[in-house]
Design an enzyme around this catalytic site. Structure first.
Site, short mmCIF file in Angstrom:
data_model
loop_
_atom_site.label_atom_id
_atom_site.label_comp_id
_atom_site.label_asym_id
_atom_site.label_seq_id
_atom_site.Cartn_x
_atom_site.Cartn_y
_atom_site.Cartn_z
N LYS A 129 0.70 -1.10 0.08
CA LYS A 129 -0.05 0.13 0.08
C LYS A 129 0.94 1.29 0.12
CE LYS A 129 -1.86 2.96 2.21
NZ LYS A 129 -1.79 4.29 1.65
N GLY B 247 6.40 5.00 8.30
CA GLY B 247 5.55 6.22 8.09
C GLY B 247 5.78 6.76 9.64
N SER B 248 4.72 7.61 10.12
CA SER B 248 4.91 8.22 11.27
C SER B 248 4.61 7.54 12.42
CB SER B 248 3.88 9.67 11.22
OG SER B 248 2.55 8.86 11.22
N THR B 249 5.41 8.18 13.45
CA THR B 249 5.14 7.45 14.91
C THR B 249 3.73 7.17 15.28
OG1 THR B 249 7.54 8.02 15.51
CG2 THR B 249 5.85 7.31 17.34
N GLU B 250 2.87 8.42 15.05
CA GLU B 250 1.51 8.38 15.43
C GLU B 250 0.75 6.92 14.85
OE1 GLU B 250 -0.10 11.90 14.12
OE2 GLU B 250 -2.20 11.30 14.91
N VAL B 251 0.84 7.14 13.45
CA VAL B 251 0.25 5.83 12.63
C VAL B 251 1.01 4.76 13.12
CG1 VAL B 251 -0.55 5.03 10.68
CG2 VAL B 251 -0.54 7.39 11.15
N GLY B 252 2.38 4.61 13.25
CA GLY B 252 3.01 3.26 13.61
C GLY B 252 2.42 2.86 14.62
N GLU C 145 9.06 1.06 10.86
CA GLU C 145 10.07 2.19 10.61
C GLU C 145 9.55 3.64 10.93
OE1 GLU C 145 13.44 1.95 10.31
OE2 GLU C 145 12.96 -0.64 10.27
N CYS D 17 13.81 10.53 7.08
CA CYS D 17 13.20 10.09 8.49
C CYS D 17 14.53 10.33 9.50
CB CYS D 17 12.76 8.67 8.45
SG CYS D 17 14.06 7.55 7.66
N GLU E 201 9.29 16.16 15.46
CA GLU E 201 9.69 16.06 14.19
C GLU E 201 8.92 16.97 13.24
OE1 GLU E 201 8.54 12.46 11.77
OE2 GLU E 201 10.64 12.31 11.40
P1 NAD Z 1 1.82 8.64 7.77
O1 NAD Z 1 2.10 7.93 8.92
O2 NAD Z 1 0.85 9.47 7.64
O3 NAD Z 1 1.80 7.46 6.52
C1 NAD Z 1 2.51 6.48 6.06
C2 NAD Z 1 1.63 5.37 5.49
O4 NAD Z 1 0.69 4.73 6.34
C3 NAD Z 1 0.71 5.99 4.19
O5 NAD Z 1 1.04 4.84 3.25
C4 NAD Z 1 -0.52 6.11 4.93
O6 NAD Z 1 -1.36 5.96 3.82
C5 NAD Z 1 -0.48 4.82 5.87
N1 NAD Z 1 -1.55 5.21 6.73
C6 NAD Z 1 -2.03 6.51 7.40
N2 NAD Z 1 -3.04 6.09 8.31
C7 NAD Z 1 -3.09 4.90 8.52
C8 NAD Z 1 -3.85 3.88 9.43
N3 NAD Z 1 -4.81 4.51 10.12
N4 NAD Z 1 -3.73 2.75 8.90
C9 NAD Z 1 -2.93 2.25 8.28
N5 NAD Z 1 -2.00 3.04 7.55
C10 NAD Z 1 -2.18 4.18 7.63
O7 NAD Z 1 3.52 9.23 7.38
P2 NAD Z 1 3.96 9.97 6.20
O8 NAD Z 1 3.42 11.45 6.43
O9 NAD Z 1 3.39 9.30 5.01
O10 NAD Z 1 5.50 9.89 6.39
C11 NAD Z 1 6.22 10.52 7.11
C12 NAD Z 1 6.81 10.19 8.23
O11 NAD Z 1 7.29 8.66 7.83
C13 NAD Z 1 7.72 10.76 8.92
O12 NAD Z 1 7.39 10.70 10.21
C14 NAD Z 1 9.13 10.03 8.83
O13 NAD Z 1 9.97 10.19 9.86
C15 NAD Z 1 8.67 8.63 8.53
N6 NAD Z 1 9.59 7.92 8.11
C16 NAD Z 1 10.56 6.92 8.61
C17 NAD Z 1 11.23 6.07 7.62
C18 NAD Z 1 12.12 5.11 8.63
O14 NAD Z 1 12.72 4.42 7.96
N7 NAD Z 1 12.29 5.08 10.05
C19 NAD Z 1 11.31 6.54 6.34
C20 NAD Z 1 10.62 7.20 5.79
C21 NAD Z 1 9.63 7.85 6.40
#
Ligand code: NAD
Length: 496
Positions: free
Chosen positions: A195, A248-253, A270, A304, A400
């Site tokens: 996705k 993705g973000s820590t919040e969604v993670g 990650e 990130c 961040e």
């Molecule tokens: P995000 O968490 O908003 O979205 C990431 C992914 O999650 C997207 O595909 C999004 O569609 C999906 N998503 C959103 N809500 C969801 C839910 N409720 N359930 C399941 N999936 C959902 O993050 P972003 O804004 O796309 O990316 C930026 C963040 O990613 C930053 O915090 C950055 O530091 C982090 N990041 C980390 C790494 C790493 O390797 N540690 C690498 C790249 C980016």
């Protein structure tokens, strides 16, 4: 503004109506819903892609399930898995310019950098992972137990593919992050549902084309485009997924991790970062200044592990910060297709507002904006910005921002540098700039982060594990460590 003309294959890709790859077929969302994909350099619509919901995700997971459980894929020999990944890497290399241009148009990043960094690191990581296909192994052990059974026993431990992988990725390195997940999954014999981020689905669809061309059986790799709230959430909670890998973000993670536990789905995360760049007094100041500027401004700061907090030993603070301000003031904002542009747009209007709001908060709280600090349009640009006179406890230092915004602070001694570097909820990366290797080696074990770079920043290699301490995540990508996350151990005890 000079633009390099687009490759004919990029134009052809953009002229087609994009569909998702599920099983053997290119299909629309079952509901017929679509969503708009924009070019961040102009804000204009590029095209529409299907917007998947739980029905499409279920079809994709079932296709991946069939591929893993029943198809020819489950009987594929390690050498074939290795050769397929090499073939895929070759095809990516063949279409490197097209992928780089799609990444540029969809994400805003420089096409030149996308080719040099995103595409090259994707190819390298797939070739590295291809090697693992033939090197997966278990162990044999001489058991002492069971006590009551008597007789002789032979015991061994098998390493097996974990199964169906659900991969959810962010928009900052869309193609590369997808490949970091695809590589270990397909090397170990898993199947995958990807996705991509809401904003950046294009290169994932291009990747799907190449996976089919490489000769992977139907259902081994599936792509569902859609929002996080619909498609991402449906993939996260699907009981047919054996392992989730999320960037993705820590919040969604955190949400993904909690939902994963309901099904006991294996999960790696990650997540975000707020990585420190630490410049000791003895450092080569010219190199450290250029390195610190690149650590924050590369990819518009949407990295990130961007070096977004700068700590400089006090006697050189003004000189290093002044040097970074000069570099920032000399950077030209422009489209990623313009080879003379140094800084591209941010991903979206939302991200532009978010980053700008942080700068405004800094102003309101009395911090000094040493350079930049303004938005620019059309497109979603923010000037490269350096902020000083800011307190360690301030939101600007703790949270961040994910944009081209650097906060800089002085320190007096190494203990203080370590304390400030660790005084943050994240722990993804850190760089130390110094030629005093005794001091550096003493610092390395004290820094709480998944990577420490010395006299460089964000220096990645597929052979090295990458991931975070603290709120930056759980698990590692790349290196041998990634293989552990895509495999299960099976213990076998045989009474002879
Ligand atoms: P995000 O968490 O908003 O979205 C990431 C992914 O999650 C997207 O595909 C999004 O569609 C999906 N998503 C959103 N809500 C969801 C839910 N409720 N359930 C399941 N999936 C959902 O993050 P972003 O804004 O796309 O990316 C930026 C963040 O990613 C930053 O915090 C950055 O530091 C982090 N990041 C980390 C790494 C790493 O390797 N540690 C690498 C790249 C980016």
């Amino acid at each position: 503004m000079e633009h390099v003309p687009l490759h004919s294959k990029t134009i052809e890709f953009l002229s087609k109506r994009p569909q998702m790859l599920i099983g053997a077929g290119w299909i629309d969302a079952a509901s017929g819903a679509t969503m708009v994909v924009r070019n961040p350099a102009t804000g204009e619509r590029l095209l529409d892609v299907p917007s998947a919901d739980h029905v499409d995700v279920d079809r994709a997971v079932q296709a991946a399930r069939r591929a893993f459980d029943d198809s020819a894929w489950s009987r594929t020999r390690p050498r074939e898995r290795q050769n397929l990944l090499w073939r895929l890497a070759d095809l990516i290399e063949r279409d490197a310019q097209v992928i780089a241009e799609l990444e540029c148009l969809n994400n805003g990043k420089s096409a030149q950098m996308a080719r040099l960094v995103d595409v090259q690191l994707s190819v390298d990581s797939l070739r590295y992972m291809a090697g693992w296909a033939t090197k997966l192994s278990g162990t044999t052990v001489d058991p002492s137990l069971p006590l009551m059974a008597g007789g002789e026993f032979h015991a061994f431990i098998r390493r097996e593919a974990v199964g169906v992988v659900g991969a959810i990725v962010a928009w900052n390195f869309p193609f590369m992050l997808a490949c970091w997940k695809l590589g270990p999954a397909l090397a170990t014999g898993c199947s995958l549902v990807l996705k991509p981020a809401d904003e950046t689905p294009l290169s994932a669809l291009k990747l799907a084309e190449l996976v089919l061309e490489a000769g992977y059986p139907a259902g081994v790799f599936n792509v569902v485009t859609g929002t996080g709230l619909q498609a991402g959430a449906a993939l996260t909670r699907h009981p047919g997924v054996d392992k989730l890998t999320f960037t993705g973000s820590t919040e969604v993670g955190k949400q993904v991790g909690k939902v994963a536990m309901d099904n006991m789905t294996r999960v790696t995360l990650e997540l975000g970062g707020k990585s420190p760049t630490i410049v000791l007094a003895d450092a080569d100041l010219q190199e450290a200044t250029a390195g610190a500027a690149n650590a924050i401004f590369f990819n518009q700061g949407q990295v990130c592990c961007a070096g977004s907090r700068l700590y400089v030993q006090r006697k050189h603070f003004d000189r290093v910060v002044g040097g970074i301000v000069d570099i920032a003031n000399g950077m030209r904002l422009g489209s990623g297709l313009d080879p003379s542009a140094d800084i591209g747009p941010l991903i979206s209007a939302k991200q532009q507002d978010r980053v700008y709001n942080y700068i405004e908060t800094g102003r309101e709280l009395g911090a000094t904006i040493a350079c930049g600090g303004e938005k620019q349009g059309p497109g979603y640009f923010v000037q490269p910005t350096v902020i000083v006179d800011v307190d360690q406890k301030h939101r600007l230092v703790q949270e961040e921002i994910f944009g081209p915004v650097l906060v800089a602070m002085p320190f007096d001694d190494i203990d203080e540098a370590v304390r400030l570097a660790n005084d943050n909820p994240y722990g993804l990366g850190a760089s130390i700039w110094s030629n005093d290797m005794s001091a550096v080696h003493r610092m390395i074990p004290r820094i709480k982060s998944g990577s420490v770079w010395v006299n460089c920043h964000t220096a990645l290699d597929p052979v090295l594990p990458f991931g975070g301490y603290k709120l930056s995540g759980v698990g590692r990508e790349m290196g041998a460590a990634a293989i552990d996350h895509y495999t299960e151990l099976k213990t076998v005890m045989i009474k002879l």
